[in-house]
Design a protein around this motif. Structure first.
Motif, PDB file in Angstrom:
ATOM      1  N   ARG A   1       1.008  -1.121   0.018  1.00 35.06           N
ATOM      2  CA  ARG A   1      -0.126  -0.085  -0.117  1.00 35.06           C
ATOM      3  C   ARG A   1       0.768   1.416   0.001  1.00 35.06           C
ATOM      4  NH1 ARG A   1      -5.078  -1.109   4.067  1.00 35.06           N
ATOM      5  NH2 ARG A   1      -6.139  -2.750   2.864  1.00 35.06           N
TER       6      ARG A   1
ATOM      7  N   ALA B   1       1.109   4.063  -2.834  1.00 31.83           N
ATOM      8  CA  ALA B   1       0.904   5.522  -2.598  1.00 31.83           C
ATOM      9  C   ALA B   1       1.926   6.583  -3.355  1.00 31.83           C
ATOM     10  CB  ALA B   1       0.878   5.754  -1.105  1.00 31.83           C
TER      11      ALA B   1
ATOM     12  N   ARG C   1      -5.665   1.345  -5.270  1.00 36.25           N
ATOM     13  CA  ARG C   1      -5.772   2.709  -4.853  1.00 36.25           C
ATOM     14  C   ARG C   1      -6.172   3.644  -5.942  1.00 36.25           C
ATOM     15  NH1 ARG C   1      -2.814   4.762  -0.640  1.00 36.25           N
ATOM     16  NH2 ARG C   1      -2.661   6.988  -0.556  1.00 36.25           N
TER      17      ARG C   1
ATOM     18  N   ARG D   1     -10.000   3.651  -6.184  1.00 36.17           N
ATOM     19  CA  ARG D   1     -10.680   4.330  -4.790  1.00 36.17           C
ATOM     20  C   ARG D   1     -10.527   5.748  -5.130  1.00 36.17           C
ATOM     21  NH1 ARG D   1      -7.716   0.398  -1.803  1.00 36.17           N
ATOM     22  NH2 ARG D   1      -6.365   2.261  -1.272  1.00 36.17           N
ATOM     23  N   ARG D   2      -9.482   6.307  -5.511  1.00 34.79           N
ATOM     24  CA  ARG D   2      -8.979   7.629  -5.627  1.00 34.79           C
ATOM     25  C   ARG D   2      -9.798   8.377  -6.993  1.00 34.79           C
ATOM     26  NH1 ARG D   2      -8.828  12.294  -6.397  1.00 34.79           N
ATOM     27  NH2 ARG D   2      -7.128  13.618  -6.051  1.00 34.79           N
TER      28      ARG D   2
END
Length: 304
Positions: free
Chosen positions: A21, A25, A201, A204-205
């Motif tokens: 994760r 990021a 990610r 989701r973003r």
């Protein structure tokens, strides 16, 4: 640039070892980042100088609004929209622009966010599809959309989602967005766990509430209807988008016309005579005679 890429890859890999994760990021801001825009080729400047410039506004990847630079040539009733690829710009189509205008078409191109003369630092596929939808709204039903590379992927996705267009053309296009993530991973050398975390990610973003936006943005899973003829072009020696992507696209579009070239690579396809001839013939097919004489069309200059 290689040093920057090497440093970025090392940073993502180290972060990914600590936590996939965390690696994701670090990687996410780089995934949609666009390098400095390429310059307009000297042979293309006169064509770009003759363009009528305007702009359209789209939400942009962050949904804050982006003003996209649009170029227009010709005055025919049938509009053909040209979609460049990642790190490309509208000027790459200059030779094709001259060909299509000579055939009586209105030709429209654009610089996507963070490309050419359009501001920004990042972008993704939804910006291309939003632009195509806006242009179809401005010009009415499009005669054709022609997309190169990433723009070809966008042309397939937009058309599959109902873009108001008669015909679609892809030139050196990837089959779906998963290839782009795989290439990004290979370029920076991070592991599969970090890649999976990056995919999640990203979803989701930028696509909250969707479990897998990559599937929705894949023309391999949502193909064009038979009512929209497709021409797919690819070069066997393409070093950017693997030649095998053509077979993947053709497999889910069995009625597509396929043109295979050799020796033109990825970008030179846009000025190659066999490609120009195929695209102009396909776009012009079954079109009502506009009664444009050869003298009115003038002489078309091809690069190379």
């Amino acid at each position: 640039m290689n040093a920057v890429r090497s440093t970025a890859g090392a940073t993502i890999r180290v972060a990914g070892v600590l936590s996939p994760r965390l690696g994701a990021a670090v990687a996410l801001p780089l995934f949609g980042h666009v390098a400095r825009p390429r310059a307009v080729h000297a042979d293309d400047r006169s064509t770009m100088d003759r363009a009528r410039r305007s702009s359209i506004r789209i939400p942009g990847l962050d949904r804050r609004g982006v003003d996209v630079t649009v170029y227009e040539w010709g005055a025919g009733p049938d509009a053909v929209v040209l979609a460049h690829g990642w790190t490309g710009r509208a000027s790459q189509f200059a030779t094709l622009v001259r060909e299509l205008v000579a055939e009586g078409f209105r030709v429209v191109a654009f610089d996507a966010p963070a490309h050419g003369d359009t501001a920004g630092r990042g972008t993704y596929l939804v910006d291309w599809t939003d632009i195509l939808a806006q242009l179809a709204h401005r010009y009415g039903r499009l005669r054709a959309v022609v997309g190169h590379s990433f723009g070809g992927l966008a042309a397939l996705v937009a058309t599959a989602h109902g873009l108001d267009v008669d015909r679609a053309v892809t030139i050196a296009a990837p089959g779906d967005p998963d290839l782009l993530l795989a290439q990004f991973q290979a370029m920076l050398g991070f592991d599969d766990r970090t890649a999976a975390a990056l995919r999640a990610r990203f979803a989701r973003r930028y696509f909250p509430g969707e479990t897998d936006p990559f599937a929705r943005l894949s023309p391999l899973q949502q193909s064009l209807t038979a009512a929209v003829p497709l021409l797919a072009v690819h070069d066997e020696t393409d070093p950017v988008v693997p030649f095998g992507e053509l077979a993947r696209i053709a497999a889910v579009h069995p009625d597509a016309r396929v043109v295979v070239t050799r020796g033109f690579g990825h970008n030179r396809l846009l000025t190659a005579d066999p490609v120009l001839d195929a695209v102009v013939a396909f776009v012009s097919e079954d079109r009502p005679d506009r009664a444009v004489t050869r003298d009115e069309r003038g002489t078309v200059r091809r690069r190379g």
